[in-house]
Design a protein around this motif. Structure first.
Motif, short mmCIF file in Angstrom:
data_model
loop_
_atom_site.label_atom_id
_atom_site.label_comp_id
_atom_site.label_asym_id
_atom_site.label_seq_id
_atom_site.Cartn_x
_atom_site.Cartn_y
_atom_site.Cartn_z
N THR A 186 0.86 -1.19 0.00
CA THR A 186 0.00 0.00 0.00
C THR A 186 0.89 1.23 0.00
O THR A 186 2.12 1.12 0.10
N GLY A 187 0.26 2.40 -0.06
CA GLY A 187 1.00 3.67 -0.06
C GLY A 187 1.93 3.81 1.13
O GLY A 187 3.00 4.42 1.03
N VAL A 188 1.55 3.22 2.28
CA VAL A 188 2.40 3.36 3.46
C VAL A 188 3.34 2.15 3.64
O VAL A 188 3.94 1.98 4.71
N GLY A 189 3.44 1.34 2.58
CA GLY A 189 4.42 0.25 2.61
C GLY A 189 3.97 -1.01 3.31
O GLY A 189 4.76 -1.93 3.52
N LYS A 190 2.65 -1.10 3.69
CA LYS A 190 2.15 -2.35 4.28
C LYS A 190 1.72 -3.30 3.17
O LYS A 190 1.37 -2.86 2.07
N ILE A 191 1.72 -4.60 3.48
CA ILE A 191 1.24 -5.56 2.48
C ILE A 191 -0.20 -5.21 2.12
O ILE A 191 -1.03 -4.99 3.00
N SER A 192 -0.49 -5.13 0.82
CA SER A 192 -1.86 -4.83 0.41
C SER A 192 -2.66 -6.13 0.29
O SER A 192 -2.60 -6.82 -0.72
N ARG A 193 -3.40 -6.43 1.33
CA ARG A 193 -4.21 -7.65 1.31
C ARG A 193 -5.34 -7.53 0.29
O ARG A 193 -5.75 -8.51 -0.31
N ASN A 194 -5.83 -6.29 0.12
CA ASN A 194 -6.88 -6.06 -0.88
C ASN A 194 -6.40 -6.46 -2.26
O ASN A 194 -7.10 -7.12 -3.02
N GLU A 195 -5.16 -6.03 -2.56
CA GLU A 195 -4.57 -6.33 -3.86
C GLU A 195 -4.43 -7.85 -4.04
O GLU A 195 -4.73 -8.40 -5.08
N LEU A 196 -3.99 -8.54 -2.97
CA LEU A 196 -3.85 -10.00 -3.03
C LEU A 196 -5.20 -10.67 -3.27
O LEU A 196 -5.33 -11.58 -4.07
N ARG A 197 -6.22 -10.18 -2.55
CA ARG A 197 -7.57 -10.76 -2.72
C ARG A 197 -8.09 -10.52 -4.13
O ARG A 197 -8.68 -11.40 -4.74
N ARG A 198 -7.81 -9.30 -4.65
CA ARG A 198 -8.25 -8.98 -6.03
C ARG A 198 -7.58 -9.92 -7.03
O ARG A 198 -8.23 -10.46 -7.92
N ALA A 199 -6.27 -10.13 -6.84
CA ALA A 199 -5.53 -10.99 -7.77
C ALA A 199 -6.11 -12.41 -7.75
O ALA A 199 -6.27 -13.05 -8.78
N LEU A 200 -6.45 -12.87 -6.53
CA LEU A 200 -7.02 -14.22 -6.40
C LEU A 200 -8.36 -14.33 -7.08
O LEU A 200 -8.63 -15.29 -7.80
N THR A 201 -9.22 -13.33 -6.84
CA THR A 201 -10.56 -13.36 -7.42
C THR A 201 -10.45 -13.36 -8.93
O THR A 201 -11.14 -14.13 -9.62
N ALA A 202 -9.53 -12.53 -9.46
CA ALA A 202 -9.34 -12.47 -10.92
C ALA A 202 -8.88 -13.83 -11.43
O ALA A 202 -9.39 -14.35 -12.43
N ALA A 203 -7.93 -14.44 -10.72
CA ALA A 203 -7.39 -15.75 -11.15
C ALA A 203 -8.49 -16.82 -11.12
O ALA A 203 -8.56 -17.68 -12.00
N LEU A 204 -9.37 -16.75 -10.10
CA LEU A 204 -10.42 -17.77 -9.97
C LEU A 204 -11.46 -17.63 -11.08
O LEU A 204 -12.09 -18.61 -11.48
N GLN A 205 -11.62 -16.38 -11.58
CA GLN A 205 -12.63 -16.17 -12.62
C GLN A 205 -12.13 -16.60 -14.00
O GLN A 205 -12.91 -16.76 -14.92
N ASN A 206 -10.80 -16.74 -14.13
CA ASN A 206 -10.26 -17.10 -15.45
C ASN A 206 -10.30 -18.60 -15.70
O ASN A 206 -10.35 -19.38 -14.80
#
Ligand code: OOB
Length: 549
Positions: free
Chosen positions: A529-549
């Motif tokens: 994220t902007g403050v340098g923390k792991i972006s869990r939202n981004e990880l969840r989005r990547a997973l959801t996208a991968a599951l839909q493909n």
């Protein structure tokens, strides 16, 4: 026994500020009744009625009247006293849905000792932690259940502790103390405990590296039990099927086992959660009420069409612990022939119910409204300001049965609670124009796997302990049946381990099976994220996208 060396009683924790205590006493919510005297009081009123029916530790069907339950609890209390368990001591209970669970529960209460409610799925990592952290004087298990030998677990846990608890076993006890031998003692008197002292430690679903313990008082919990029983129409004729693990807050008190025993009804314990077992029991025991998590409710709905059993005695089906999708909720009345009650609760306190008389739209589309007129609800935006009415935001709550702090966790308490005592639930909700809550999502680092809660950080810490793992992030991924499953994103160094080997590593560390990630993905780095923390939202989005493909 070395109970003299154990940490002292917990009378001084979990205090509510005096002005609030006065308010809750004055409103008649907090009374002087305690769990120590609970079965004695009920036995005086309902003596020969059947309190509990279910399998015992050997699998045989057993039933107890209210008098039997009180008598057994009193004898076992003496036996536990002989093992050195004193008022204020902690006792880790890890029992499946067997009749002995109720005897032991009320025995511990009768002594004024505090149950710590472990789940049957917990293993050495969790049980060792509870025994150590709560400084348990006793640990009580069934010999075996679901193909697992709890005596082996007891050996492993106690062998690693400096000040191990006495181990009591229901069923074949091996080298440990048998529960049957405790039942041979003379009945113990009821301990005099203060109604506003801590009655037990419940487990939090958690968001942190180590599980948090929830101190509930006799007065606050009994208030929620009495009101839950009233709201849910529980009375002497209620016959409740307990399918979920009995020690979980939902089947224990919403209104659950305690609500039914409060009102003089009958608790029927299901040996396993399958629809076949449950449907046979509903017919055979003329069950009127049951409580389920959404995946089990879905399983009941799909099994119903091909089941020959008569379910006509079932009046109310409660579903809670995780979001029950409206499409499934709609099917309950037409397909199971009973009223759905949605339950949105938390072991920390606040419980919401749709009311039995609510219109179908409210029952299907909302997660209910609070038990108490004194449950205070705040819905705030990310900056901590109240959201416009009807908009989704963070749910905070304070009230007559919601804790003001976790057990021995000052640092975590400073962020989990506001300065004025509101609990930050981590849930994202909106309030309807009729004051009902709709759960829209979650802001906490927790995975809700079909009602079973997994703290991301706890699993991450176990993963990071692997020599080849540099960093780990555990997030939820959508699942049709469980609602969510877990995925661990892992950054490795050196040779990347096989997924199966990594899962086996977690099991060997004694982590409960439901916390083992369903999926493992090896990545080079995490999105931040902007403050340098792991972006869990981004990880969840990547997973959801991968599951839909
Ligand atoms: C119950 O208690 P816990 O402590 O295992 O979990 C509490 C959390 C809530 O904060 C929320 O995130 C989730 O579980 N939850 C729900 C829900 N009921 C619980 N999320 C959406 N919809 C629902 N109906 O789970 C619990 C305790 C007492 C009664 C019922 C459930």
């Amino acid at each position: 026994m070395t109970s003299g060396l154990r940490r002292s009683a917990l009378a001084d924790i979990a205090r509510f500020p005096e002005d609030f205590s006065e308010l809750y006493r004055g409103a008649g919510y907090w009374t002087e009744e305690t769990f120590a005297e609970f079965t004695a009081n009920r036995s005086a009123r309902f003596a020969d009625r059947i309190a509990v029916v279910g399998p015992d530790a050997t699998g045989a069907r057993r039933q107890l009247t209210y008098r039997d339950l009180d008598e057994s609890a009193a004898r076992i209390a003496t036996g536990l006293g002989c093992l050195g368990v004193r008022a204020g001591d902690r006792v880790v209970l890890q029992l499946p849905n067997i009749v002995e669970y109720t005897e032991v529960l009320f025995a511990v209460f009768r002594l004024g000792a505090l149950p710590v409610f472990a789940l049957p799925a917990h293993r050495a990592s969790e049980i060792g932690y509870f025994c150590r952290f709560a400084d348990a004087a006793a640990y009580i298990v069934a010999a075996e259940h679901g193909g697992f030998d709890y005596r082996t677990l007891a050996r492993e846990v106690t062998g690693a502790l400096e000040n191990p608890p006495a181990v009591v076993v229901a069923g074949d006890s091996g080298e440990f103390v048998s529960l049957a031998s405790l039942r041979e003692q003379e009945p113990a008197a009821v301990a005099g405990v203060h109604a506003e002292s801590v009655a037990f430690l419940q487990l939090s679903g958690g968001t942190t590296g180590t599980p948090k313990l929830i101190p509930r008082t006799h007065a606050d919990y009994l208030y929620s039990v009495r009101e839950s029983a009233r709201i849910c129409g529980v009375d002497e004729d209620t016959r409740m099927l307990v399918v979920l693990p009995a020690a979980h807050n939902f089947p224990m008190s919403s209104p659950g086992i305690l609500g039914v025993l409060h009102a003089g009804g009958t608790v029927v314990l299901a040996p396993d959660p399958s629809p076949d077992t449950a449907f046979a029991l509903i017919e055979g025991e003329r069950i009127t009420m049951a409580s389920l998590v959404p995946p089990l409710a879905l399983a009941w709905l799909s099994a119903r069409a091909r089941s020959p059993h008569d379910l006509s005695s079932l009046e109310v089906l409660q579903v809670g612990g995780a979001k029950f999708p409206a499409e499934a909720a709609k099917r309950v009345r037409p397909e199971l022939g009973c009223t759905l009650q949605q339950v949105f609760g938390m072991a920390e306190g606040l419980v919401n119910y749709t009311r039995l008389e609510d219109d179908e739209d409210t029952i299907v589309h909302t997660q209910g409204r609070p038990i108490s007129p004194h449950d205070e609800i705040r819905v705030l935006d990310d900056a901590g300001e109240p959201v416009p009415f009807g908009t989704a935001g963070h749910l905070l709550t304070r009230g007559p049965y919601t804790i003001r702090g976790y057990y021995d966790a000052p640092e975590h308490n400073s962020t989990a609670f506001t300065a004025d005592g509101f609990y930050r639930t981590g849930d994202i909700v909106r309030i309807t124009e009729h004051g009902y809550i709709v759960v829209e999502g979650r802001a906490k680092d927790q995975i809700n796997r079909g009602g079973e809660k997994i703290a991301a950080e706890e699993v991450e810490n176990h993963l990071i302990a692997h020599p080849a793992v540099l960093d780990a992030a555990v997030v939820s991924m959508p699942d049709q049946y469980l609602g969510e499953r877990t995925c661990a994103f892992v950054v490795t160094e050196g040779e990347t381990p096989k997924t199966l080997a990594l899962k086996a590593f977690l099991r060997d560390r004694g982590l409960a099976a439901y916390k083992i990630p369903d999926k493992v993905r090896f990545v080079d780095a995490f999105p931040v994220t902007g403050v340098g923390k792991i972006s869990r939202n981004e990880l969840r989005r990547a997973l959801t996208a991968a599951l839909q493909n």
